[in-house]
Design a protein around this motif. Structure first.
Motif, PDB file in Angstrom:
ATOM      1  N   TYR A  51       4.718   1.552 -12.435  1.00 46.09           N
ATOM      2  CA  TYR A  51       4.614   2.995 -12.254  1.00 46.09           C
ATOM      3  C   TYR A  51       5.781   3.739 -12.905  1.00 46.09           C
ATOM      4  CZ  TYR A  51       0.830   2.554  -8.777  1.00 46.09           C
ATOM      5  OH  TYR A  51      -0.365   2.315  -8.132  1.00 46.09           O
ATOM      6  N   GLY A  93       0.086   3.002  -3.301  1.00 48.22           N
ATOM      7  CA  GLY A  93      -0.816   4.042  -2.843  1.00 48.22           C
ATOM      8  C   GLY A  93      -1.926   3.405  -2.020  1.00 48.22           C
ATOM      9  N   TYR A  94      -2.245   4.007  -0.892  1.00 48.86           N
ATOM     10  CA  TYR A  94      -3.276   3.448  -0.023  1.00 48.86           C
ATOM     11  C   TYR A  94      -4.641   3.346  -0.709  1.00 48.86           C
ATOM     12  CZ  TYR A  94      -0.404   3.138   4.175  1.00 48.86           C
ATOM     13  OH  TYR A  94       0.539   2.775   5.099  1.00 48.86           O
ATOM     14  N   SER A 111       0.810  -1.227   0.000  1.00 48.69           N
ATOM     15  CA  SER A 111       0.000   0.000   0.000  1.00 48.69           C
ATOM     16  C   SER A 111       0.836   1.267   0.000  1.00 48.69           C
ATOM     17  CB  SER A 111      -0.960   0.004   1.188  1.00 48.69           C
ATOM     18  OG  SER A 111      -0.258  -0.053   2.419  1.00 48.69           O
ATOM     19  N   TYR A 112       2.049   1.225   0.593  1.00 43.94           N
ATOM     20  CA  TYR A 112       2.852   2.447   0.625  1.00 43.94           C
ATOM     21  C   TYR A 112       3.452   2.763  -0.737  1.00 43.94           C
ATOM     22  CZ  TYR A 112       7.366  -0.123   0.813  1.00 43.94           C
ATOM     23  OH  TYR A 112       8.444  -0.931   0.536  1.00 43.94           O
TER      24      TYR A 112
END
Length: 243
Positions: free
Chosen positions: A172, A85-86, A81-82
């Motif tokens: 990403y 992205g949460y 998640s970090y």
């Protein structure tokens, strides 16, 4: 269990099903990655791409068929998640719970890990922490928190965590500081250069051109890692520190 299978894909379009099957088969050839590792990387890619429909359901099915359980899948989502992205991880968590309800699958046992949110310090390498703190102290505090609150995780191995974060980097295209650190983590955990390359190559089914770019960057990182320590070069030293 009525989760979608390859037969479901063939019913949508036989030619597409054949193309996809051949592509995933080739991407997964060789003994460098385990089936469990490939499944985890597929799930990470689903989160990053927010592909939470049929592909995510198929990868959840594959995970359950290969011994992962609801607690394992939740730790994976908490771990990435970090980087993902949460919000992206939360959307996948909600979809996972929905899939479990829809198909009558076993849910989580409630076993988690100790979240050390109120502590201090960080397990990150000192050199990395100093570099980030010089860049922005408040952001350094955030990075310290992210690493600290994950320190108690144990269901996903260090090797698998390294592969997961590398996958996020490829998808990403964050192929500078974080990719260098995550490749260093993998090598520091005993992963071979061939296995690191296989993990990057496995992302090709989620976007070949991004994998192509990442392999160019990976070549440079591996060359840095293999640079003889006695040459006085700084690139090999930096890769070693990040590991």
């Amino acid at each position: 269990m009525t989760l979608p299978t390859r037969t479901t894909v063939r019913e949508l379009d036989p030619a597409f099903a054949e193309m996809a099957a051949a592509s995933f088969q080739l991407a997964g050839t060789g003994a460098t990655l385990t089936q469990r590792e490939r499944i985890l990387l597929n799930l990470v890619a689903d989160v990053c791409e927010q592909v939470l429909g049929m592909p995510f359901e198929m990868h959840v099915r594959a995970a359950l068929d290969n011994g992962l359980d609801a607690d394992d899948l939740r730790e994976l989502l908490r771990f990435i998640s970090y980087d993902s992205g949460y919000p992206a991880a939360l959307a996948a968590l909600a979809r996972l719970a929905e899939i479990e309800r829809e198909h009558g699958l076993p849910g989580p046992t409630g076993q988690g890990h100790h979240v050390n949110a109120d502590g201090t310090g960080s397990p990150l390498p000192a050199a990395m922490r100093a570099e980030v703190r010089a860049l922005d102290p408040r952001f350094a505090d955030y990075m310290d928190l992210q690493s600290r609150i994950r320190a108690g995780m144990s269901r996903i191995s260090v090797r698998e965590r390294a592969f997961a974060t590398m996958t996020v980097d490829v998808l990403y295209q964050t192929l500078q500081e974080s990719f260098r650190a995550h490749v260093g983590r993998a090598l520091g955990a005993g992963v071979t250069p061939d296995e690191v390359r296989a993990a990057v190559r496995a992302t090709a089914t989620f976007g070949m051109t991004r994998t192509w770019r990442a392999l160019h960057v990976l070549d440079e990182l591996l060359a840095d890692h293999e640079e003889p320590r006695g040459t006085g070069g700084t690139r090999g030293k930096r890769a070693a520190v990040d590991a």
